[in-house]
Design a protein around this motif. Structure first.
Motif, PDB file in Angstrom:
ATOM      1  N   LEU A  32       0.827  -1.212   0.000  1.00 14.61           N
ATOM      2  CA  LEU A  32       0.000   0.000   0.000  1.00 14.61           C
ATOM      3  C   LEU A  32       0.863   1.264   0.000  1.00 14.61           C
ATOM      4  CD1 LEU A  32      -2.798  -1.108   2.495  1.00 14.61           C
ATOM      5  CD2 LEU A  32      -3.093  -0.608   0.044  1.00 14.61           C
ATOM      6  N   LEU A  35       2.287   1.667  -3.529  1.00 15.78           N
ATOM      7  CA  LEU A  35       1.276   2.171  -4.461  1.00 15.78           C
ATOM      8  C   LEU A  35       0.979   3.646  -4.207  1.00 15.78           C
ATOM      9  CD1 LEU A  35      -1.118  -0.916  -4.505  1.00 15.78           C
ATOM     10  CD2 LEU A  35       0.398  -0.149  -6.358  1.00 15.78           C
ATOM     11  N   LEU A  36       0.907   4.036  -2.959  1.00 15.19           N
ATOM     12  CA  LEU A  36       0.681   5.444  -2.607  1.00 15.19           C
ATOM     13  C   LEU A  36       1.826   6.313  -3.114  1.00 15.19           C
ATOM     14  CD1 LEU A  36      -0.743   7.754  -1.020  1.00 15.19           C
ATOM     15  CD2 LEU A  36       0.577   7.003   0.987  1.00 15.19           C
ATOM     16  N   GLU A  39       2.157   6.236  -7.140  1.00 15.96           N
ATOM     17  CA  GLU A  39       1.044   6.912  -7.817  1.00 15.96           C
ATOM     18  C   GLU A  39       1.115   8.418  -7.582  1.00 15.96           C
ATOM     19  OE1 GLU A  39      -2.203   7.843 -10.126  1.00 15.96           O
ATOM     20  OE2 GLU A  39      -0.895   6.088 -10.121  1.00 15.96           O
ATOM     21  N   GLN A 116      -8.584   6.114  -1.565  1.00 13.15           N
ATOM     22  CA  GLN A 116      -8.874   5.243  -2.705  1.00 13.15           C
ATOM     23  C   GLN A 116      -8.201   3.880  -2.558  1.00 13.15           C
ATOM     24  OE1 GLN A 116      -7.530   7.781  -5.898  1.00 13.15           O
ATOM     25  NE2 GLN A 116      -9.529   8.775  -6.116  1.00 13.15           N
ATOM     26  N   LEU A 117      -6.948   3.876  -2.129  1.00 10.52           N
ATOM     27  CA  LEU A 117      -6.238   2.606  -1.940  1.00 10.52           C
ATOM     28  C   LEU A 117      -6.869   1.787  -0.817  1.00 10.52           C
ATOM     29  CD1 LEU A 117      -2.563   3.844  -2.363  1.00 10.52           C
ATOM     30  CD2 LEU A 117      -3.769   2.198  -3.843  1.00 10.52           C
ATOM     31  N   ARG A 120     -10.150   0.351  -2.102  1.00 15.35           N
ATOM     32  CA  ARG A 120      -9.946  -0.671  -3.126  1.00 15.35           C
ATOM     33  C   ARG A 120      -9.458  -1.996  -2.533  1.00 15.35           C
ATOM     34  NH1 ARG A 120      -6.730   0.265  -8.741  1.00 15.35           N
ATOM     35  NH2 ARG A 120      -7.424  -1.635  -9.740  1.00 15.35           N
ATOM     36  N   LEU A 129      -2.669  -7.611  -4.073  1.00 14.65           N
ATOM     37  CA  LEU A 129      -1.891  -6.411  -4.351  1.00 14.65           C
ATOM     38  C   LEU A 129      -0.689  -6.709  -5.238  1.00 14.65           C
ATOM     39  CD1 LEU A 129      -3.309  -5.710  -1.406  1.00 14.65           C
ATOM     40  CD2 LEU A 129      -1.857  -3.735  -1.675  1.00 14.65           C
TER      41      LEU A 129
END
Length: 188
Positions: A32, A35-36, A39, A116-117, A120, A129
């Motif tokens: 996570l 991805l944070l 992105e 959002q993460l 999701r 993931l």
């Protein structure tokens, strides 16, 4: 001296994900955060937490955070704890917040991306993931190269796709930020 508040953001991102997702153990949390960070960099030219990620077999890993997991510094120890969790006859470890989430150092975009993460992947274990962190056209895959890139640094710049219409502007902003950090000095 430029103060980034990256450490505070890292701790509070961990508190946020632990508070807003189920089964939030080390692997899920690392994915996570990756991805944070990537992105946000793709959109703005800077990461949220300032973590440096390396290419390991199981995906991108922020090595310093991974090592700290074994012995939390006092600021982390005040914010979270690790507790056992029994799921489907498996014993897992999950992150449990001890502190309230503090959004004071986050931008609206950073908060939106975390939300959002969390939404999701709220009820997912770490396995789903992997599809996102191991994307064959993604930053980890570009460095990993079937193991040849083991433990190599994953540059944030790989998050910016060449076909992105804003790629040049984001790269230019990222370069300006790096220059400014270098000239002014950076303090977390």
């Amino acid at each position: 001296m430029l103060k980034t508040h990256e450490r505070e953001k890292l701790i509070n991102a961990v508190v946020y994900f632990a508070s807003n997702t189920a089964h939030c153990g080390k692997i899920k949390l690392i994915k996570l955060l990756y991805l944070l960070d990537f992105e946000h960099y793709r959109q703005t030219g800077r990461s949220v937490t300032g973590l440096d990620y390396s290419a390991w077999k199981l995906g991108p890993v922020p090595a310093a955070f991974f090592q700290e997991w074994e012995q939390w510094q006092s600021d982390f120890a005040e914010a979270i704890e690790i507790q056992p969790e029994r799921v489907f006859d498996f014993d897992l470890l999950k992150v449990v917040p001890k502190a309230e989430f503090d959004d004071s150092h986050f931008t609206r975009r950073e908060l939106r991306l975390m939300q959002q993460l969390a939404e999701r992947f709220r009820d997912e274990f770490s396995k789903p993931l992997v599809n996102f962190t191991h994307d064959e056209k993604g930053p980890w895959s570009k460095i990993w190269e079937s193991g040849r890139g083991f433990n190599r640094h994953i540059p944030y710049s790989l998050a910016i796709r060449d076909d992105d219409p804003h790629a040049e502007a984001v790269r230019e902003y990222a370069d300006e930020q790096a220059s400014m950090r270098s000239v002014l000095g950076v303090m977390n």
